[in-house]
Write a protein that holds these residues in place. Sequence first.
Motif, PDB file in Angstrom:
ATOM      1  N   LYS A   4       0.877  -1.176   0.000  1.00  0.00           N
ATOM      2  CA  LYS A   4       0.000   0.000   0.000  1.00  0.00           C
ATOM      3  C   LYS A   4       0.911   1.221   0.000  1.00  0.00           C
ATOM      4  O   LYS A   4       1.328   1.714   1.045  1.00  0.00           O
ATOM      5  N   TRP A   5       1.222   1.693  -1.197  1.00  0.00           N
ATOM      6  CA  TRP A   5       2.214   2.748  -1.380  1.00  0.00           C
ATOM      7  C   TRP A   5       1.859   4.035  -0.653  1.00  0.00           C
ATOM      8  O   TRP A   5       2.740   4.738  -0.152  1.00  0.00           O
ATOM      9  N   LYS A   6       0.571   4.365  -0.580  1.00  0.00           N
ATOM     10  CA  LYS A   6       0.141   5.590   0.103  1.00  0.00           C
ATOM     11  C   LYS A   6       0.453   5.545   1.597  1.00  0.00           C
ATOM     12  O   LYS A   6       0.522   6.582   2.248  1.00  0.00           O
ATOM     13  N   ILE A   7       0.598   4.363   2.116  1.00  0.00           N
ATOM     14  CA  ILE A   7       0.932   4.199   3.531  1.00  0.00           C
ATOM     15  C   ILE A   7       2.443   3.999   3.689  1.00  0.00           C
ATOM     16  O   ILE A   7       3.054   4.549   4.605  1.00  0.00           O
ATOM     17  N   LEU A   8       3.038   3.243   2.794  1.00  0.00           N
ATOM     18  CA  LEU A   8       4.464   2.940   2.901  1.00  0.00           C
ATOM     19  C   LEU A   8       5.337   4.191   2.782  1.00  0.00           C
ATOM     20  O   LEU A   8       6.225   4.412   3.616  1.00  0.00           O
ATOM     21  N   ILE A   9       5.094   5.003   1.764  1.00  0.00           N
ATOM     22  CA  ILE A   9       5.972   6.152   1.484  1.00  0.00           C
ATOM     23  C   ILE A   9       6.072   7.096   2.695  1.00  0.00           C
ATOM     24  O   ILE A   9       7.176   7.410   3.140  1.00  0.00           O
ATOM     25  N   PRO A  10       4.950   7.557   3.268  1.00  0.00           N
ATOM     26  CA  PRO A  10       5.094   8.441   4.440  1.00  0.00           C
ATOM     27  C   PRO A  10       5.766   7.750   5.628  1.00  0.00           C
ATOM     28  O   PRO A  10       6.501   8.382   6.381  1.00  0.00           O
ATOM     29  N   ASN A  11       5.503   6.455   5.785  1.00  0.00           N
ATOM     30  CA  ASN A  11       6.111   5.737   6.901  1.00  0.00           C
ATOM     31  C   ASN A  11       7.616   5.589   6.736  1.00  0.00           C
ATOM     32  O   ASN A  11       8.328   5.444   7.726  1.00  0.00           O
ATOM     33  N   LEU A  12       8.098   5.596   5.513  1.00  0.00           N
ATOM     34  CA  LEU A  12       9.542   5.583   5.282  1.00  0.00           C
ATOM     35  C   LEU A  12      10.125   6.988   5.402  1.00  0.00           C
ATOM     36  O   LEU A  12      11.196   7.189   5.993  1.00  0.00           O
ATOM     37  N   ILE A  13       9.413   7.965   4.858  1.00  0.00           N
ATOM     38  CA  ILE A  13       9.929   9.336   4.830  1.00  0.00           C
ATOM     39  C   ILE A  13      10.029   9.948   6.227  1.00  0.00           C
ATOM     40  O   ILE A  13      11.017  10.618   6.538  1.00  0.00           O
ATOM     41  N   ILE A  14       9.054   9.726   7.071  1.00  0.00           N
ATOM     42  CA  ILE A  14       9.037  10.386   8.382  1.00  0.00           C
ATOM     43  C   ILE A  14      10.254  10.030   9.234  1.00  0.00           C
ATOM     44  O   ILE A  14      10.971  10.932   9.681  1.00  0.00           O
ATOM     45  N   PRO A  15      10.550   8.748   9.496  1.00  0.00           N
ATOM     46  CA  PRO A  15      11.738   8.481  10.323  1.00  0.00           C
ATOM     47  C   PRO A  15      13.039   8.910   9.633  1.00  0.00           C
ATOM     48  O   PRO A  15      13.963   9.392  10.295  1.00  0.00           O
ATOM     49  N   LEU A  16      13.112   8.758   8.319  1.00  0.00           N
ATOM     50  CA  LEU A  16      14.310   9.210   7.604  1.00  0.00           C
ATOM     51  C   LEU A  16      14.466  10.731   7.713  1.00  0.00           C
ATOM     52  O   LEU A  16      15.590  11.235   7.874  1.00  0.00           O
ATOM     53  N   ALA A  17      13.367  11.453   7.655  1.00  0.00           N
ATOM     54  CA  ALA A  17      13.419  12.914   7.790  1.00  0.00           C
ATOM     55  C   ALA A  17      13.842  13.320   9.203  1.00  0.00           C
ATOM     56  O   ALA A  17      14.624  14.265   9.369  1.00  0.00           O
ATOM     57  N   GLY A  19      15.756  11.560  11.168  1.00  0.00           N
ATOM     58  CA  GLY A  19      17.188  11.282  11.215  1.00  0.00           C
ATOM     59  C   GLY A  19      17.997  12.317  10.454  1.00  0.00           C
ATOM     60  O   GLY A  19      19.057  12.765  10.919  1.00  0.00           O
ATOM     61  N   ALA A  20      17.522  12.694   9.290  1.00  0.00           N
ATOM     62  CA  ALA A  20      18.235  13.694   8.484  1.00  0.00           C
ATOM     63  C   ALA A  20      18.275  15.042   9.192  1.00  0.00           C
ATOM     64  O   ALA A  20      19.321  15.714   9.205  1.00  0.00           O
ATOM     65  N   LEU A  21      17.164  15.428   9.794  1.00  0.00           N
ATOM     66  CA  LEU A  21      17.123  16.709  10.504  1.00  0.00           C
ATOM     67  C   LEU A  21      18.060  16.694  11.702  1.00  0.00           C
ATOM     68  O   LEU A  21      18.811  17.650  11.920  1.00  0.00           O
ATOM     69  N   SER A  22      18.050  15.613  12.477  1.00  0.00           N
ATOM     70  CA  SER A  22      18.959  15.555  13.626  1.00  0.00           C
ATOM     71  C   SER A  22      20.410  15.526  13.164  1.00  0.00           C
ATOM     72  O   SER A  22      21.274  16.147  13.785  1.00  0.00           O
ATOM     73  N   GLY A  23      20.692  14.839  12.065  1.00  0.00           N
ATOM     74  CA  GLY A  23      22.043  14.849  11.506  1.00  0.00           C
ATOM     75  C   GLY A  23      22.458  16.232  11.048  1.00  0.00           C
ATOM     76  O   GLY A  23      23.600  16.658  11.283  1.00  0.00           O
ATOM     77  N   PHE A  24      21.534  16.937  10.421  1.00  0.00           N
ATOM     78  CA  PHE A  24      21.823  18.299   9.960  1.00  0.00           C
ATOM     79  C   PHE A  24      22.096  19.222  11.149  1.00  0.00           C
ATOM     80  O   PHE A  24      23.038  20.017  11.126  1.00  0.00           O
ATOM     81  N   LEU A  25      21.285  19.104  12.185  1.00  0.00           N
ATOM     82  CA  LEU A  25      21.432  19.985  13.345  1.00  0.00           C
ATOM     83  C   LEU A  25      22.678  19.691  14.177  1.00  0.00           C
ATOM     84  O   LEU A  25      23.111  20.535  14.955  1.00  0.00           O
ATOM     85  N   THR A  26      23.236  18.506  14.019  1.00  0.00           N
ATOM     86  CA  THR A  26      24.431  18.133  14.801  1.00  0.00           C
ATOM     87  C   THR A  26      25.675  18.005  13.931  1.00  0.00           C
ATOM     88  O   THR A  26      26.708  17.542  14.406  1.00  0.00           O
ATOM     89  N   ARG A  27      25.605  18.423  12.699  1.00  0.00           N
ATOM     90  CA  ARG A  27      26.721  18.205  11.763  1.00  0.00           C
ATOM     91  C   ARG A  27      28.035  18.813  12.245  1.00  0.00           C
ATOM     92  O   ARG A  27      29.085  18.240  12.041  1.00  0.00           O
ATOM     93  N   ASN A  28      27.998  19.950  12.910  1.00  0.00           N
ATOM     94  CA  ASN A  28      29.229  20.579  13.380  1.00  0.00           C
ATOM     95  C   ASN A  28      29.726  19.993  14.701  1.00  0.00           C
ATOM     96  O   ASN A  28      30.883  20.190  15.064  1.00  0.00           O
ATOM     97  N   ALA A  29      28.868  19.302  15.405  1.00  0.00           N
ATOM     98  CA  ALA A  29      29.232  18.746  16.709  1.00  0.00           C
ATOM     99  C   ALA A  29      30.102  17.504  16.596  1.00  0.00           C
ATOM    100  O   ALA A  29      30.769  17.127  17.552  1.00  0.00           O
ATOM    101  N   MET A  30      30.114  16.855  15.439  1.00  0.00           N
ATOM    102  CA  MET A  30      30.880  15.622  15.290  1.00  0.00           C
ATOM    103  C   MET A  30      32.379  15.881  15.464  1.00  0.00           C
ATOM    104  O   MET A  30      33.092  15.036  15.986  1.00  0.00           O
TER     105      MET A  30
END
Length: 159
Positions: A4-17, A19-30
């Motif tokens: 069910k693509w309408k359900i799968l796509i948002p469920n994949l995008i949300i946790p990846l987003a 993770g991406a946002l937290s990675g972006f916000l901590t990029r200089n802290a590494m």
Amino acid sequence: MRIKWKILIPNLIIPLAVGALSGFLTRNAMEKYLELRQPPLSPPPAVFPVVWTILFLLMGISAYLIAAGGSEDRDAGAMALIPRIYWIQLAVNFFWTLIFFNLGMFLFAFLWLILLIILVSVMIARFLRIYRKAGILQIPYLIWLIFAAYLNLAVFILN
């Protein structure tokens, strides 16, 4: 089970987003993190984004299995069918990164991570009751969090 693509796509995008946002916000802290004394078994920095991407994908697939279960006509509002604990643990996960890397509050981050481990354990138990495969897909996440707790506590002790 038909995808069910309408359900799968948002469920994949949300946790990846998340993770991406937290990675972006901590990029200089590494860089600061690499200057800290590291415990034995500390992986190289390149491992973290790979592992987290895999874990966020598994998280999304697991959430999809929960949301997509049942009748075909349930697509509308399917994201709401995921237990609330999933959303709470995702938020706690996001804030741990900021607490540890940006604020450098290692002891508080460790305690926050213990909270996350408890939330994920409860989530796995709930997912196992709803859809066994969904719960099993979360087990690598729990294992990684336990390893992260070891690294977090060791960084606190060593620094």
